[in-house]
Enzyme design. Structure first.
Site, PDB file in Angstrom:
ATOM      1  N   TRP A 321       0.894  -1.034  -0.307  1.00 63.16           N
ATOM      2  CA  TRP A 321       0.100   0.003   0.020  1.00 63.16           C
ATOM      3  C   TRP A 321       0.908   1.353   0.296  1.00 63.16           C
ATOM      4  O   TRP A 321       0.166   2.260  -0.368  1.00 63.16           O
ATOM      5  CB  TRP A 321      -0.778  -0.153   1.141  1.00 63.16           C
ATOM      6  CG  TRP A 321      -0.442   0.286   2.633  1.00 63.16           C
ATOM      7  CD1 TRP A 321       0.383  -0.399   3.156  1.00 63.16           C
ATOM      8  CD2 TRP A 321      -0.858   1.025   3.616  1.00 63.16           C
ATOM      9  NE1 TRP A 321       0.800  -0.046   4.791  1.00 63.16           N
ATOM     10  CE2 TRP A 321       0.532   1.409   4.947  1.00 63.16           C
ATOM     11  CE3 TRP A 321      -1.413   2.180   3.796  1.00 63.16           C
ATOM     12  CZ2 TRP A 321       0.243   2.143   5.727  1.00 63.16           C
ATOM     13  CZ3 TRP A 321      -1.694   2.797   4.920  1.00 63.16           C
ATOM     14  CH2 TRP A 321      -1.025   2.688   6.212  1.00 63.16           C
ATOM     15  N   ASP A 322       1.962   1.739   0.612  1.00 64.61           N
ATOM     16  CA  ASP A 322       3.389   2.139  -0.111  1.00 64.61           C
ATOM     17  C   ASP A 322       3.278   2.818  -1.316  1.00 64.61           C
ATOM     18  O   ASP A 322       3.293   4.188  -0.602  1.00 64.61           O
ATOM     19  CB  ASP A 322       4.341   1.807   0.203  1.00 64.61           C
ATOM     20  CG  ASP A 322       5.307   1.144   1.263  1.00 64.61           C
ATOM     21  OD1 ASP A 322       3.792  -0.051   1.908  1.00 64.61           O
ATOM     22  OD2 ASP A 322       5.601   0.759   2.005  1.00 64.61           O
ATOM     23  N   GLU A 463       0.244  -3.114  12.379  1.00 61.09           N
ATOM     24  CA  GLU A 463       0.424  -4.756  12.641  1.00 61.09           C
ATOM     25  C   GLU A 463       0.816  -5.493  13.584  1.00 61.09           C
ATOM     26  O   GLU A 463       0.172  -6.261  13.675  1.00 61.09           O
ATOM     27  CB  GLU A 463       1.173  -5.136  11.383  1.00 61.09           C
ATOM     28  CG  GLU A 463       1.274  -4.216   9.793  1.00 61.09           C
ATOM     29  CD  GLU A 463       1.886  -4.150   9.264  1.00 61.09           C
ATOM     30  OE1 GLU A 463       2.891  -4.777   9.641  1.00 61.09           O
ATOM     31  OE2 GLU A 463       1.727  -4.483   7.912  1.00 61.09           O
ATOM     32  N   LYS A 574       2.086   0.085  16.690  1.00 64.02           N
ATOM     33  CA  LYS A 574       3.360   0.025  15.833  1.00 64.02           C
ATOM     34  C   LYS A 574       3.741   1.989  14.814  1.00 64.02           C
ATOM     35  O   LYS A 574       4.231   1.863  14.825  1.00 64.02           O
ATOM     36  CB  LYS A 574       3.802  -1.099  14.895  1.00 64.02           C
ATOM     37  CG  LYS A 574       4.842  -1.366  13.906  1.00 64.02           C
ATOM     38  CD  LYS A 574       4.423  -2.264  12.541  1.00 64.02           C
ATOM     39  CE  LYS A 574       5.221  -2.468  12.004  1.00 64.02           C
ATOM     40  NZ  LYS A 574       5.271  -3.169  10.847  1.00 64.02           N
ATOM     41  N   GLN A 575       2.298   1.917  14.076  1.00 67.76           N
ATOM     42  CA  GLN A 575       2.177   3.244  13.308  1.00 67.76           C
ATOM     43  C   GLN A 575       1.355   3.145  13.317  1.00 67.76           C
ATOM     44  O   GLN A 575       0.665   3.415  14.042  1.00 67.76           O
ATOM     45  CB  GLN A 575       2.843   2.347  12.151  1.00 67.76           C
ATOM     46  CG  GLN A 575       1.832   1.536  11.353  1.00 67.76           C
ATOM     47  CD  GLN A 575       2.829   0.829   9.670  1.00 67.76           C
ATOM     48  OE1 GLN A 575       3.516  -0.123  10.169  1.00 67.76           O
ATOM     49  NE2 GLN A 575       2.308   1.202   8.666  1.00 67.76           N
TER      50      GLN A 575
HETATM   51  O1  IFM Z   1       3.918  -1.137   4.087  1.00 62.94           O
HETATM   52  C1  IFM Z   1       4.236  -1.908   4.756  1.00 62.94           C
HETATM   53  C2  IFM Z   1       3.735  -1.654   6.345  1.00 62.94           C
HETATM   54  O2  IFM Z   1       2.847  -1.041   6.705  1.00 62.94           O
HETATM   55  C3  IFM Z   1       4.281  -1.946   7.625  1.00 62.94           C
HETATM   56  N1  IFM Z   1       5.222  -2.589   7.251  1.00 62.94           N
HETATM   57  C4  IFM Z   1       6.370  -2.449   6.319  1.00 62.94           C
HETATM   58  C5  IFM Z   1       5.226  -2.574   5.107  1.00 62.94           C
HETATM   59  C6  IFM Z   1       6.677  -2.166   3.592  1.00 62.94           C
HETATM   60  O3  IFM Z   1       6.673  -0.646   4.013  1.00 62.94           O
END
Ligand code: IFM
Length: 721
Positions: A321-322, A463, A574-575
């Site tokens: 999705w990046d 995640e 995590k994010q």
């Molecule tokens: O797409 C990301 C995910 O959101 C977090 N882990 C790494 C992936 C690739 O950058």
């Protein structure tokens, strides 16, 4: 300070993996890691090819590294002029971000080796190197230049059946193991000296060997031209590679270099964000923009960009999705043709997404979480290896990260809104949106005792918390996807023949009825004092500090997520998750809502992914927290200058460049600090210039019209060009 130059003094083998990425040269077709010419596979040399994948046995499928066709190695009086084998007196590496030129200078005492090289932006298959030796005493030189098969692979080997041929041009051809794709690398050289030449051909490759007695103060130069083709590019890749080298050689190093520089000038004219008043920040921004621009698929119309760009095989070289959420914005505003290519890749891999949905028992399009060529799902069920047991851990990214389809439809709609170009919708984009909305209809969980619709058993951007219900980000992005489908109906149905034909073909009548019903019933997240709950039950998890969670680690490389991870039972994430949602759909939230949620979630966010800081920075701009935004901007933009970011997830290597951060840096500057928005079809600015800079200016293209945005202390303006 030169804000276009990354430099490093000294050589340390421990830094080789990180430096190979920081000093990367690439052109979208291939990436050449920033290691010295003589590097053995221990220093991770790689020419990583975009879109060419291979699987060796049951190991992870990953992109193919071509033979190392810029290999050069010199020995003087028996002393290997190699950073790995000989103690150097001095070693300097540099990368010129303006033109993507890698250079090195190594002082071996009796000899100085210097070189400059690039992966051509003007000719997708070409690499070139100018390699120079200066002697400080008389002696005997052996110089080898050729194509080395001693390359870095994470889950390889991937290349077999090597054949080498010699002549004016050296050529190595080989085949990938799984799909028997032919990979050909060619090399030819010019020298400014005469020397008897012989050939070495063995299991490590094919090399020209020059021997010469040299005098003190003599300088010798070798120009190497190399090319890589595969049978995907040309049915006769060896001939094509040979031709490419011969043409470059005929044109000469300087002419090829000039063409390459001109191509970079064009890229910068379209995309450079100029930041004045802070040189460190300007360097970081140049680095970010360089790293994202150099991996853009300029040679193709239907390719996307892997999560670690072309810096190696990390993350299986897959598209996440990046691409749509982090890379796409810079491109759609500056080089829409590349944004188009990213989306064409999704349109052309729709079959893979339909197949994946069907495999899980759903209708519509469920895109691969880690997409490889043709939309093949690269994500395995065991994507992390436990550091204690060394056993693969069952992870659910592949099956539960369903927001991926909505991320893609979000970008498709943005492309249309920003470029005004609806041809992409007509050429398959509308079908993608409809198929994704259909997937969500079949994935929804209706409650029997109420009107609400849940999305159960999902993973949001955070995640660390797997298999949750009603992740706010996922639910709202799904809603956005469904609304986009309905919007297409409102605009095109019964008006445009292509759309009516599509609906008929897709037999969509029943789906419209379902969309109309479900749209108003998707479960809204619980709120506590204005804070949106990340998923059902999140507020009931242990509310402890980052330090507490970190103190529970027994190994620094331990994975924080999943069933046994230290974060799973806590509110530590995590994010950016809720905050990412607020950054993507800003008009759905008030400034106050953003502020309250920011204050709640930021201290609970590890920023364990390079995708996190930019979302917090963007939203911090909106709420006037410009110092915080600045700190997060520097973290985001500087990641590939400093070599930051996590290197390990459990036992899996995740290093490389960080295109998502690179794209994030552009977003913070343009959409955050300048506050660029499209409102009622026009461009507006809400400048939030941090006190650390004086001025910001950059070009954008909206609706086919070029503009220059300028923001200073006294406000901002948009000039039509
Ligand atoms: O797409 C990301 C995910 O959101 C977090 N882990 C790494 C992936 C690739 O950058």
């Amino acid at each position: 300070m030169d804000t276009w130059l990354l430099q490093k003094e000294g050589f340390n083998v421990q830094d080789a993996a990180v430096d190979g990425s920081r000093f990367l040269c690439a052109n979208g077709y291939m990436g050449l890691r920033g290691v010295p010419e003589e590097a053995s596979s221990a220093l991770f040399p790689a020419v990583t090819l975009a879109g060419v994948y291979d699987q060796n046995g049951d190991r992870w499928r990953e992109p193919v590294n071509a033979p190392n066709c810029l290999y050069i190695r010199a020995d003087f009086n028996g002393l290997p002029l190699s950073v790995e084998k000989t103690q150097v007196q001095a070693h300097r590496t540099a990368l010129d971000y303006r033109y993507g030129i890698y250079s090195r200078e190594t002082d071996f005492g009796e000899v100085r080796v210097s070189s400059r090289r690039y992966v051509s932006m003007a000719s997708a298959h070409l690499l070139a190197d100018e390699y120079r030796l200066v002697f400080f005493r008389d002696g005997e030189l052996t110089l080898q230049a050729g194509i080395s098969t001693d390359i870095w692979d994470i889950n390889g080997p991937h290349l077999f059946d090597f054949r080498h041929s010699e002549g004016e041009t050296l050529v190595t051809t080989c085949l990938t193991g799984q799909n028997r794709i032919a990979v050909a690398a060619a090399q030819c050289v010019r020298t400014d000296f005469e020397a008897p030449e012989s050939l070495r051909k063995d299991e490590t490759g094919i090399f020209r060997v020059f021997r010469r007695i040299v005098k003190k103060d003599e300088t010798l130069t070798l120009w190497v031209f190399s090319a890589v083709y595969t049978s995907i590019d040309d049915p006769a890749p060896a001939d094509a590679a040979q031709r490419c080298c011969a043409q470059a050689m005929a044109a000469g190093f300087d002419a090829c270099l000039q063409a390459h520089k001109d191509a970079w000038e064009d890229i910068w004219a379209r995309s450079e964000v100029m930041m004045e008043g802070n040189e460190e920040a300007a360097l970081a921004l140049h680095a970010s923009q360089y790293h994202l621009n150099c991996v853009a698929p300029r040679h193709a119309q239907n390719m996307s960009i892997p999560a670690r760009g072309l810096s190696g095989q990390t993350y299986k070289g897959a598209v996440f999705w990046d691409s749509e959420i982090f890379f796409f914005p810079m491109f759609v505003y500056t080089q829409p043709v590349i944004a188009r290519s990213l989306l064409r890749y999704r349109i052309e891999t729709l079959q893979g997404a339909l197949k994946k949905a069907a495999e899980y028992g759903y209708r519509g399009a469920f895109y691969a979480w880690e997409s490889q060529e043709g939309g093949i799902e690269g994500c395995t069920n065991f994507n992390v290896v436990d550091v204690f047991t060394h056993r693969p851990v069952r992870t659910y990214f592949r099956d539960k990260q369903i927001h991926i389809s909505a991320d893609i439809t979000y970008a498709l709609r943005s492309y249309w809104e920003i470029t005004g170009d609806r041809s992409l919708l007509m050429e398959g984009g509308a079908r993608v949106i409809l198929e994704c909305a259909r997937f969500y209809l079949s994935r929804a969980n209706a409650r029997v005792d109420s009107d609400e619709v849940d999305f159960a058993d999902v993973i949001g951007p955070d995640e660390y918390h797997e298999r949750v219900t009603n992740n706010a980000f996922t639910n709202m992005m799904i809603l956005h996807c469904m609304e986009s489908a309905l919007m297409l109906r409102d605009i095109f149905a019964d008006r445009e023949a292509w759309f009516d034909r599509l609906l008929k073909e897709m037999d969509y009548e029943n789906d419209w009825a379902l969309l109309d019903r479900v749209r108003g019933r998707v479960r809204q997240s619980r709120k506590q004092d204005g804070v949106i709950e990340q998923f059902d039950g999140y507020f009931e998890l242990e509310d402890c500090s980052m330090e507490t969670v970190r103190s529970r680690l027994r190994d620094p490389r331990e994975y924080w997520g999943g069933d046994h991870g230290v974060a799973g039972t806590t509110q530590i994430i995590k994010q950016a998750d809720v905050i990412a949602l607020m950054a993507l759909l800003p008009e759905r939230f008030t400034d106050d809502q953003v502020a309250v949620n920011w204050d709640y979630y930021e201290p609970r966010t590890e920023h364990g992914s390079s995708l996190s800081a930019c979302m917090y920075a963007l939203t911090a701009c909106r709420t006037g927290k410009t110092d915080k935004a600045w700190e997060l901007f520097m973290k985001t933009a500087g990641i590939d200058v400093t070599g930051g970011g996590k290197q390990w997830a459990g036992e899996i290597y995740i290093g490389g460049t960080h295109p998502a951060s690179n794209g994030g840096a552009w977003m913070i500057a343009a959409l955050g600090f300048a506050g660029l928005r499209i409102k009622n079809g026009g461009l507006t600015l809400v400048p939030r210039l941090p006190r650390q800079i004086d001025r910001l200016s950059f070009p954008v293209t909206v609706n086919g019209q070029d503009y220059r945005v300028e923001v200073a202390r006294d406000g901002g303006r948009i000039r039509q060009l």
